[in-house]
Design a protein around this motif. Structure first.
Motif, PDB file in Angstrom:
ATOM      1  N   ARG A  44      35.241  55.668   0.774  1.00  0.00           N
ATOM      2  CA  ARG A  44      35.942  54.418   0.462  1.00  0.00           C
ATOM      3  C   ARG A  44      37.443  54.666   0.426  1.00  0.00           C
ATOM      4  NH1 ARG A  44      35.248  49.037   0.297  1.00  0.00           N
ATOM      5  NH2 ARG A  44      33.501  48.990  -1.090  1.00  0.00           N
ATOM      6  N   GLU A  45      38.189  53.827   1.125  1.00  0.00           N
ATOM      7  CA  GLU A  45      39.642  53.939   1.180  1.00  0.00           C
ATOM      8  C   GLU A  45      40.242  54.071  -0.216  1.00  0.00           C
ATOM      9  OE1 GLU A  45      43.525  51.386   2.732  1.00  0.00           O
ATOM     10  OE2 GLU A  45      41.511  50.652   3.163  1.00  0.00           O
ATOM     11  N   GLY A  46      41.159  55.019  -0.378  1.00  0.00           N
ATOM     12  CA  GLY A  46      41.866  55.211  -1.641  1.00  0.00           C
ATOM     13  C   GLY A  46      41.205  56.181  -2.592  1.00  0.00           C
ATOM     14  N   ARG A  47      39.926  56.438  -2.412  1.00  0.00           N
ATOM     15  CA  ARG A  47      39.237  57.377  -3.290  1.00  0.00           C
ATOM     16  C   ARG A  47      39.471  58.819  -2.851  1.00  0.00           C
ATOM     17  NH1 ARG A  47      33.548  54.239  -4.354  1.00  0.00           N
ATOM     18  NH2 ARG A  47      34.474  52.512  -5.490  1.00  0.00           N
ATOM     19  N   ALA A  48      39.130  59.741  -3.733  1.00  0.00           N
ATOM     20  CA  ALA A  48      39.312  61.162  -3.429  1.00  0.00           C
ATOM     21  C   ALA A  48      38.529  61.554  -2.181  1.00  0.00           C
ATOM     22  CB  ALA A  48      38.864  62.018  -4.614  1.00  0.00           C
ATOM     23  N   ALA A  49      39.190  62.243  -1.265  1.00  0.00           N
ATOM     24  CA  ALA A  49      38.546  62.737  -0.042  1.00  0.00           C
ATOM     25  C   ALA A  49      37.880  64.060  -0.397  1.00  0.00           C
ATOM     26  CB  ALA A  49      39.578  62.897   1.065  1.00  0.00           C
ATOM     27  N   ASP A  50      36.621  63.965  -0.783  1.00  0.00           N
ATOM     28  CA  ASP A  50      35.925  65.113  -1.352  1.00  0.00           C
ATOM     29  C   ASP A  50      34.846  65.690  -0.450  1.00  0.00           C
ATOM     30  OD1 ASP A  50      34.181  63.008  -1.489  1.00  0.00           O
ATOM     31  OD2 ASP A  50      33.799  63.181  -3.641  1.00  0.00           O
ATOM     32  N   ALA A  51      34.777  65.239   0.806  1.00  0.00           N
ATOM     33  CA  ALA A  51      33.725  65.712   1.700  1.00  0.00           C
ATOM     34  C   ALA A  51      34.178  65.628   3.149  1.00  0.00           C
ATOM     35  CB  ALA A  51      32.454  64.884   1.498  1.00  0.00           C
ATOM     36  N   PHE A  52      33.465  66.373   3.990  1.00  0.00           N
ATOM     37  CA  PHE A  52      33.655  66.344   5.442  1.00  0.00           C
ATOM     38  C   PHE A  52      32.267  66.138   6.024  1.00  0.00           C
ATOM     39  CE2 PHE A  52      34.518  69.183   9.344  1.00  0.00           C
ATOM     40  CZ  PHE A  52      34.938  68.110  10.110  1.00  0.00           C
ATOM     41  N   PHE A  53      32.099  65.126   6.875  1.00  0.00           N
ATOM     42  CA  PHE A  53      30.794  64.700   7.359  1.00  0.00           C
ATOM     43  C   PHE A  53      30.603  65.068   8.824  1.00  0.00           C
ATOM     44  CE2 PHE A  53      32.240  61.942   4.005  1.00  0.00           C
ATOM     45  CZ  PHE A  53      31.125  61.719   3.216  1.00  0.00           C
ATOM     46  N   LEU A  54      29.551  65.807   9.107  1.00  0.00           N
ATOM     47  CA  LEU A  54      29.128  66.073  10.478  1.00  0.00           C
ATOM     48  C   LEU A  54      27.910  65.185  10.712  1.00  0.00           C
ATOM     49  CD1 LEU A  54      29.245  69.995  10.476  1.00  0.00           C
ATOM     50  CD2 LEU A  54      31.101  68.399  10.979  1.00  0.00           C
ATOM     51  N   ILE A  55      28.045  64.194  11.567  1.00  0.00           N
ATOM     52  CA  ILE A  55      26.974  63.219  11.763  1.00  0.00           C
ATOM     53  C   ILE A  55      25.882  63.833  12.645  1.00  0.00           C
ATOM     54  CG2 ILE A  55      26.379  60.884  12.542  1.00  0.00           C
ATOM     55  CD1 ILE A  55      28.322  61.079  10.083  1.00  0.00           C
ATOM     56  N   VAL A  56      24.674  63.880  12.102  1.00  0.00           N
ATOM     57  CA  VAL A  56      23.520  64.450  12.786  1.00  0.00           C
ATOM     58  C   VAL A  56      22.733  63.357  13.491  1.00  0.00           C
ATOM     59  CG1 VAL A  56      21.334  65.685  12.434  1.00  0.00           C
ATOM     60  CG2 VAL A  56      23.384  66.360  11.144  1.00  0.00           C
ATOM     61  N   ASP A  57      22.547  62.233  12.819  1.00  0.00           N
ATOM     62  CA  ASP A  57      21.756  61.131  13.355  1.00  0.00           C
ATOM     63  C   ASP A  57      22.271  59.831  12.754  1.00  0.00           C
ATOM     64  OD1 ASP A  57      19.659  60.082  14.927  1.00  0.00           O
ATOM     65  OD2 ASP A  57      18.366  59.948  13.178  1.00  0.00           O
ATOM     66  N   GLY A  58      22.194  58.745  13.522  1.00  0.00           N
ATOM     67  CA  GLY A  58      22.612  57.443  13.017  1.00  0.00           C
ATOM     68  C   GLY A  58      23.940  57.005  13.603  1.00  0.00           C
ATOM     69  N   LEU A  59      24.512  55.981  13.001  1.00  0.00           N
ATOM     70  CA  LEU A  59      25.803  55.426  13.425  1.00  0.00           C
ATOM     71  C   LEU A  59      26.628  55.102  12.194  1.00  0.00           C
ATOM     72  CD1 LEU A  59      24.710  52.864  16.178  1.00  0.00           C
ATOM     73  CD2 LEU A  59      25.929  55.026  16.536  1.00  0.00           C
ATOM     74  N   VAL A  60      27.933  55.361  12.296  1.00  0.00           N
ATOM     75  CA  VAL A  60      28.844  55.107  11.178  1.00  0.00           C
ATOM     76  C   VAL A  60      30.029  54.300  11.688  1.00  0.00           C
ATOM     77  CG1 VAL A  60      30.362  56.171   9.448  1.00  0.00           C
ATOM     78  CG2 VAL A  60      28.174  57.256  10.033  1.00  0.00           C
ATOM     79  N   ALA A  61      30.365  53.234  10.976  1.00  0.00           N
ATOM     80  CA  ALA A  61      31.539  52.424  11.305  1.00  0.00           C
ATOM     81  C   ALA A  61      32.720  52.907  10.478  1.00  0.00           C
ATOM     82  CB  ALA A  61      31.270  50.958  11.005  1.00  0.00           C
ATOM     83  N   ILE A  62      33.848  53.119  11.142  1.00  0.00           N
ATOM     84  CA  ILE A  62      35.107  53.389  10.457  1.00  0.00           C
ATOM     85  C   ILE A  62      35.781  52.033  10.313  1.00  0.00           C
ATOM     86  CG2 ILE A  62      37.299  54.640  10.496  1.00  0.00           C
ATOM     87  CD1 ILE A  62      34.780  56.455  10.450  1.00  0.00           C
ATOM     88  N   GLU A  63      36.081  51.632   9.069  1.00  0.00           N
ATOM     89  CA  GLU A  63      36.549  50.280   8.794  1.00  0.00           C
ATOM     90  C   GLU A  63      37.796  50.299   7.919  1.00  0.00           C
ATOM     91  OE1 GLU A  63      32.109  48.240   8.496  1.00  0.00           O
ATOM     92  OE2 GLU A  63      33.109  48.892   6.655  1.00  0.00           O
TER      93      GLU A  63
END
Length: 159
Positions: A44-63
Motif C-alpha cells: 500500500r502506497e505510503g506504508r513501510a516497504a518491508d518486502a520484495f515480491f517475486l511473482i510465481v503465479d497469478g497477476l498483480v496490478a500496480i495502481e
C-alpha cells in the motif's frame, strides 16, 4: 511452506534462476511463499516497504490513487516478474499500491533482512541491484510507451 519449496521457486524464477546456488540458499532463509486471494493488497502506497515480491503465479496490478479520478492501473505484473523496489531506496516507503487480480503466489523476501545481507555482501548487492535496475528500466520504457499512446495526436484522415 518448506525451505525446499522456496528454494525450488527461487531456482525457477527468472529473476533468480541463474543466481549462485549459495545466494539462493541465503535468500530462502529470509523468504516465504505467500498466496494472495483476488483483490488482496500486496503493498500500500505510503506504508513501510518491508518486502520484495517475486511473482510465481497469478497477476498483480500496480495502481495509484488520483484524486477526483480514483484508482488507476499503471501496469499489470505477470508470473516471472517482480513487484516492488522501494525496499531498496530510503526512506523505504511504497510509492504505489499492488493488488492481486487473480489468486497470486509470490516468493516474499523480508526487505530488512535482504538489505542487511546486501550490506555485508557487496557481490550479492551488486547482483541484485543490477537485476533490479533492469526491471526499473523495463518498467520506465513501458510507461514511456503508454504516455506516447496517451498523448499521440489524433490520426489524420484523408478525404
Amino acid at each position: 511452506m518448506s525451505k525446499a519449496a522456496i528454494l525450488e521457486a527461487l531456482r525457477q524464477h527468472p529473476f533468480t534462476h541463474d543466481m549462485e546456488e549459495a545466494w539462493k540458499e541465503v535468500l530462502a532463509e529470509m523468504a516465504r511463499l505467500q498466496t494472495y486471494p483476488p483483490d488482496a493488497l500486496l503493498l500500500r502506497e505510503g506504508r513501510a516497504a518491508d518486502a520484495f515480491f517475486l511473482i510465481v503465479d497469478g497477476l498483480v496490478a500496480i495502481e495509484m490513487f488520483v484524486p477526483e479520478r480514483g484508482t488507476l492501473r499503471l501496469q499489470t505484473v505477470s508470473p516471472g516478474e517482480v513487484v516492488g523496489w522501494s525496499w531498496a531506496l530510503p526512506p523505504y516507503r511504497w510509492e504505489f499500491d499492488a493488488r492481486a487480480l487473480a489468486e497470486t503466489t509470490a516468493v516474499v523476501l523480508d526487505a530488512a533482512a535482504l538489505r542487511a545481507r546486501m550490506s555485508q555482501d557487496c557481490a550479492l548487492a551488486a547482483w541484485i541491484l543490477s537485476r533490479l535496475l533492469a526491471v526499473v528500466a523495463g518498467r520506465l520504457k513501458a510507461t514511456r510507451l503508454q504516455l506516447l499512446d496517451l498523448y499521440a495526436p489524433p490520426e489524420r484522415r484523408t478525404p
